[in-house]
Design an enzyme around this catalytic site. Sequence first.
Site, PDB file in Angstrom:
ATOM      1  N   SER A   1     -26.652  91.359   7.145  1.00 36.53           N
ATOM      2  CA  SER A   1     -27.162  92.748   6.826  1.00 36.53           C
ATOM      3  C   SER A   1     -27.720  92.524   5.255  1.00 36.53           C
ATOM      4  CB  SER A   1     -26.109  93.808   6.625  1.00 36.53           C
ATOM      5  OG  SER A   1     -26.483  94.750   6.292  1.00 36.53           O
ATOM      6  N   GLY A   2     -28.851  92.835   4.786  1.00 37.83           N
ATOM      7  CA  GLY A   2     -29.479  92.613   3.705  1.00 37.83           C
ATOM      8  C   GLY A   2     -30.198  91.327   3.377  1.00 37.83           C
TER       9      GLY A   2
ATOM     10  N   THR B   1     -35.246  93.165   8.896  1.00 40.78           N
ATOM     11  CA  THR B   1     -36.211  94.210   9.123  1.00 40.78           C
ATOM     12  C   THR B   1     -37.470  94.017   8.320  1.00 40.78           C
ATOM     13  OG1 THR B   1     -34.345  95.767   9.384  1.00 40.78           O
ATOM     14  CG2 THR B   1     -36.633  96.865   8.935  1.00 40.78           C
TER      15      THR B   1
ATOM     16  N   ASN C   1     -26.313  96.609   2.068  1.00 46.21           N
ATOM     17  CA  ASN C   1     -27.772  96.774   2.215  1.00 46.21           C
ATOM     18  C   ASN C   1     -28.057  98.258   2.087  1.00 46.21           C
ATOM     19  OD1 ASN C   1     -30.404  96.768   2.782  1.00 46.21           O
ATOM     20  ND2 ASN C   1     -30.160  95.886   4.732  1.00 46.21           N
TER      21      ASN C   1
ATOM     22  N   SER D   1     -29.701  99.020   5.990  1.00 45.53           N
ATOM     23  CA  SER D   1     -29.286  98.315   7.047  1.00 45.53           C
ATOM     24  C   SER D   1     -29.262  98.845   8.243  1.00 45.53           C
ATOM     25  CB  SER D   1     -27.761  98.223   6.840  1.00 45.53           C
ATOM     26  OG  SER D   1     -27.197  97.544   7.768  1.00 45.53           O
ATOM     27  N   SER D   2     -30.014  98.300   9.337  1.00 44.02           N
ATOM     28  CA  SER D   2     -30.296  98.523  10.706  1.00 44.02           C
ATOM     29  C   SER D   2     -28.593  98.503  11.255  1.00 44.02           C
ATOM     30  CB  SER D   2     -31.005  97.368  11.403  1.00 44.02           C
ATOM     31  OG  SER D   2     -32.339  97.496  10.763  1.00 44.02           O
TER      32      SER D   2
ATOM     33  N   GLY E   1     -26.652  90.365  12.307  1.00 42.48           N
ATOM     34  CA  GLY E   1     -26.237  88.903  12.066  1.00 42.48           C
ATOM     35  C   GLY E   1     -24.578  89.085  12.288  1.00 42.48           C
TER      36      GLY E   1
ATOM     37  N   GLU F   1     -21.042  89.172  11.208  1.00 41.45           N
ATOM     38  CA  GLU F   1     -20.400  90.117  10.146  1.00 41.45           C
ATOM     39  C   GLU F   1     -18.864  89.818  10.190  1.00 41.45           C
ATOM     40  OE1 GLU F   1     -23.334  94.193  10.444  1.00 41.45           O
ATOM     41  OE2 GLU F   1     -21.210  94.363  10.960  1.00 41.45           O
TER      42      GLU F   1
END
Length: 1024
Positions: free
Chosen positions: A107-108, A112, A157, A160-161, A384, A386
């Site tokens: 994340s980050g 995206t 993030n 973040s998605s 991804g 985590e």
Amino acid sequence: MEGSLTARDRVGIQDFVLLDAYTSESAFLDNLRKRFHENLIYTYIGTLLVSVNPYKELDIYSKKQMDIYMGVNFFELPPHIYALADNVYRTMLAEFNHHFILISGESGAGKTEASKKILQFYAVSCPSTKLLDNVRDRLLLSNPVLEAFGNAKTLKNDNSSRFGKYMDIQFDHQGAAVGGHILSYLLEKSRVVHQNHGERNFHIFYQLVEGGEEDLLRWLGLERNCQQYSYLVQGDCAKVSSINDKTDWKTVRKALDVIDFSESNIENLFGIIASVLHLGNVKFEADHRGYAVLNNSPEIHWLSKLLGIPAQVLQKGLTHRKIEAKTEEVLSPFTVEHAVYARDALAKAIYGRTFTWLVNKINESLANKDSSRKTVIGLLDIYGFEVFHVNSFEQFCINYCNEKLQQLFIELTLKSEQEEYEMEGIEWEPVPYFNNKIICDLVEEKYRGIISILDEECLRPGEATDLTFLEKLEGTMGGHPHFVTHKLADQKTRKTLERGDFRLLHYAGEVTYCVVGFLDKNNDLLYRNIKEVMRQSKNAIVKHCFPSSEPDSKRRPETVATQFKASLVGLAEILMTKEPWYVRCLKPNDGKQPGRFDDVLVRHQVKYLGLMEHLRVRRAGFAYRRRYEVFLQRYKPLCPDTWPNWKGTAAEGVELLVKHLGYKPNEYKLGRTKIFIRHPRTLFATEDAFEICKHELATRIQAKYKGYREKGNFLKQKEAATKIENCWRGLKARKEREKRAWAVKVIKRFIKGFMTRNQPTCLDNSEYLAFVRQNYLTRLKDNLPKSVLDQNTWLTPPPIMQETSQLLKALYTRHMVRKYVRGVTPQKKMQLQLKGLTSSMFKGRKENYPYSVCRPFVDTRISEEDIHIKILQTIRHERIKYSAPVVKYDRNGFRTRFRQLIFTQTAAYLVEEAKVKQRVEYNALKGVSVSNLSDNFLILHVTCEDIKKKGDLVLQCDFLFEALTKLCVVANKQNCIKVVQGSVRFDIQPGREGFVDFKSGQEFMVYRAKNGHLMVESTKAKSR
């Protein structure tokens, strides 16, 4: 790749496959770091693209950059996301098959953004028509809508998605984007009702509250204050500096219109979002029996309005549960705790199902109506690996997903490598790699896997808890090399585990999971009677999300983990039918700081993204492979037999070339269409030799080409010079003849005109007289007088120009006068007036007057700073008009005294430092006497009736004319000055008088004569 080899020392290597120490993580990180600090965020591992988030804007995504990468060989230009997108697109068109791009990372890390850049590239590079532009706009604008409803701020993030997304872009046979389809995975619904500190709910809630129009908010019953809503304040960061909710709201509204959402759909959609916020504010109270009740809650009114459900039905659904007992149904009241659980479950269900509806609605908008065969490029933007301080059910699912994708990734990579080797006739060498099937089986194995045990514990009757689930795991998984708990661990490991934790050894490393909440999150139960309440809704979207046709049997629905496992199986089946491409996104630091590269963090990501594993697979056999034609075209200058033109086949040329270069048999293999080079150092040595050869060849080619060009230019110039010479000589001769004929005619006319110049104007002398006029006027123009006073420089005119000359002279004189007058400033005018007054008094009467004409007068000769403060205080009520230094001669004895002479509005003062020696009022001033010689003496005659008063003043002033003129103006006594010859009598005091005698001498002297008079001798002034 080839273009980058020469710059490898400064900016690292553009393709990790060419890294000598390819098994070394340190060398891998060093290359990444070197490129990152040069703002080179992209690097290849073969066709896999590694992207490092720069956390700043880079000028590498312009339309110009897109044009550069369109239709170019993949390795011809530096690594870029556009190069990957273009290569996928061109391969799809050439082979007419399906492809997908897997974008993964923490994340980050920029997943995206990478997905957006690929979509933007296809939007620009694909063929365009009005219909296709509409499809393109919908594809692009589906992103902000899905981000608003599926993204949120997390600790790592700001955007973040919180769901996985797979998007298919459909292309026709011409390469035009004609449609699309989106699949979503595992939306983090728990975020709707709970956020950790420093995190936010989904963006759409804040966008609606902050950016919604006043009329809309009023209709939805919302206030423009996020702090009013329980579901929005748990993370304590409703405002984020990097997010502009108002601007994002406008983008989402515009996107919904473009994607073809109707007004009623939009109205119902925002009604659902508002109803979730109102639902979060519903508060329960306990009655005397401890059951939950709702007392006239305003939130129920708004929920009833927005969802179109009667308030009493809603109230009963939130406080009671329906239980079936044999042949009858009984409503069992909730405790407050159960009511809150049911409320949150409803909020999650409404939002989750609405999100699914939204994705389906976007898919309807993107659907391609043409049934002809299409090729597809898929974009998989998936969460991804985590690892948090506390890892729960969501992290377990996400990391399981990454295990499956890693398994697929290695399989597809090995498969593509093996296929290429077989196609080229090269012997395949087995590649040692970590097979993570053991971990996938640990999670998903039927009956014995973690998911199966979790489902079993969720479904079994009795008191099943998270801890009983953990105990069952320990009983089933005990002894598994990739599973450990507090109970199963050794003494050392036990210190790092809590009693409610279990640890999995993933391919990317160890992750410790806390089992608290596993059962609840996996169940994700929504009571049947609440579903029945939702089916009564008049909101079209809610009605669609809770259909009456939904199975309502007593069988429990599939758990979240089982659904997710099934969706991953479906995703794997989709991906196995397509050609894979990969983008691995890395974040350089946790602080989102540009220019900072955290080695520990990046090393961890490199490990769990499997980059070293992929590199080992790519390097297991041969590091470099190129088609014979490409290799020969580049390196043929290194062999005399293949340079400059090779007549045989490319394969024969390459074979000859590598023998000349001295390649050892174990360093390369020749396939059917490609050459395979095992070691990067072999390629680098070839490239270095090519660099040297290239300069030598360039010099030789330049020399030959320059000689050829110069010889051609010389021959052209020689031929041109000969032609020009011939033409020029002929032209010059013709012009000379014409010139001489013209000169003869002119001279004849001139002579005849001169002979008849005194006769009246006629045909014979008209040209001559015109010449005389012109000549005179030309000379006159260059010799005009410079000033009005210059009366003697006017040119003498010829007889024919006499009258004209006089008129011109008068006109020019008037012009100079007018010009002079216009140039006179107010200050200069005042100066002239004063000079005029001086002239009227002294011109022709005093010898040294002519010398004063050129000296300009000033306002004063002594500044106020040089006058003593006491004097200024004494005469402050009178304005000082003029002051000058003077020498005063005593009336008795004629001793000299240095004084200051000051003229004010009313009187003249003779001052010695801080003392006023004498004050002479202007009405007491009888007159002023000066001699007619060149001295600078003046005698002020004052009225002296009282014996105590002082008499006349005898003064010497270097600024005589200036001072006397100023005195006349200030005192308004222009006729008081007398120019005398010989002697001047002055009054010492009443009844006593003295004399000043003036005469000319050889030098200037002042002394007391024997007769007691003051004698002033002055030199004779020379006439000017």
